[in-house]
Design a protein around this motif. Structure first.
Motif, PDB file in Angstrom:
ATOM      1  N   SER A  94       0.822  -1.180  -0.221  1.00  0.00           N
ATOM      2  CA  SER A  94       0.084   0.072  -0.005  1.00  0.00           C
ATOM      3  C   SER A  94       0.850   1.182   0.089  1.00  0.00           C
ATOM      4  N   THR A  95       2.012   1.134   0.299  1.00  0.00           N
ATOM      5  CA  THR A  95       2.851   2.450   0.466  1.00  0.00           C
ATOM      6  C   THR A  95       4.173   2.251  -0.653  1.00  0.00           C
ATOM      7  N   ASP A  96       5.133   1.639  -0.355  1.00  0.00           N
ATOM      8  CA  ASP A  96       6.303   1.285  -1.045  1.00  0.00           C
ATOM      9  C   ASP A  96       5.728   0.756  -2.365  1.00  0.00           C
ATOM     10  N   GLY A  97       4.873  -0.242  -2.647  1.00  0.00           N
ATOM     11  CA  GLY A  97       4.573  -0.698  -3.904  1.00  0.00           C
ATOM     12  C   GLY A  97       3.749   0.309  -4.625  1.00  0.00           C
ATOM     13  N   GLN A  98       2.641   1.126  -4.010  1.00  0.00           N
ATOM     14  CA  GLN A  98       2.091   2.312  -4.625  1.00  0.00           C
ATOM     15  C   GLN A  98       3.094   3.105  -5.178  1.00  0.00           C
ATOM     16  N   SER A  99       4.271   3.730  -4.385  1.00  0.00           N
ATOM     17  CA  SER A  99       5.203   4.565  -4.898  1.00  0.00           C
ATOM     18  C   SER A  99       5.900   4.167  -6.201  1.00  0.00           C
ATOM     19  N   ALA A 100       6.338   2.788  -5.980  1.00  0.00           N
ATOM     20  CA  ALA A 100       7.044   2.229  -7.288  1.00  0.00           C
ATOM     21  C   ALA A 100       6.195   2.296  -8.270  1.00  0.00           C
ATOM     22  N   SER A 132       4.784  -9.926  -6.066  1.00  0.00           N
ATOM     23  CA  SER A 132       5.554  -9.016  -7.001  1.00  0.00           C
ATOM     24  C   SER A 132       4.573  -8.297  -7.676  1.00  0.00           C
ATOM     25  N   VAL A 133       4.617  -7.263  -7.947  1.00  0.00           N
ATOM     26  CA  VAL A 133       3.629  -6.276  -8.768  1.00  0.00           C
ATOM     27  C   VAL A 133       4.302  -5.656  -9.726  1.00  0.00           C
ATOM     28  N   SER A 134       3.683  -5.354 -11.052  1.00  0.00           N
ATOM     29  CA  SER A 134       4.343  -4.550 -12.005  1.00  0.00           C
ATOM     30  C   SER A 134       3.134  -3.952 -12.776  1.00  0.00           C
ATOM     31  N   PRO A 135       3.421  -2.937 -13.590  1.00  0.00           N
ATOM     32  CA  PRO A 135       2.475  -2.590 -14.647  1.00  0.00           C
ATOM     33  C   PRO A 135       2.290  -3.659 -15.785  1.00  0.00           C
TER      34      PRO A 135
END
Length: 95
Positions: free
Chosen positions: A62-68, A85-88
């Motif tokens: 919710s924080t670092d992932g959102q920022s990246a 793992s999350v990516s566009p």
């Protein structure tokens, strides 16, 4: 759009595609929470997994992932037996 994939070592792997990191964090918490609850572990072990592994990853998403992701990057985090793992999505990267 983003794609999120996760795995619980030796137990479960799943993926989700959606538009919002906060929704993804809620999906991750619910789906992994369901797997943890159905694992047959003791109540203490379930609580430990939720507090030690799941909650920190969901919070960081919710924080670092959102920022990246807002900067067009990717994000991943491991905690104990869990990796997320999350990516566009490819369509978003091509725009």
């Amino acid at each position: 759009m983003i794609k999120m994939s996760w795995a619980l070592a030796g137990e479960h792997a799943d993926a989700w595609i959606g538009a919002d990191v906060q929704e993804g964090a809620a999906v991750l918490a619910a789906r992994v929470g369901d797997v943890i609850e159905a694992s047959g572990m003791t109540a203490e072990a379930i609580q430990h997994r939720r507090e030690t592994f799941l909650a920190p990853v969901v919070n960081a998403l919710s924080t670092d992932g959102q920022s990246a992701l807002s900067q067009g990057g990717t994000w991943s985090k491991a905690a104990g037996p869990m990796l997320v793992s999350v990516s566009p999505t490819v369509a978003q990267r091509d725009q």
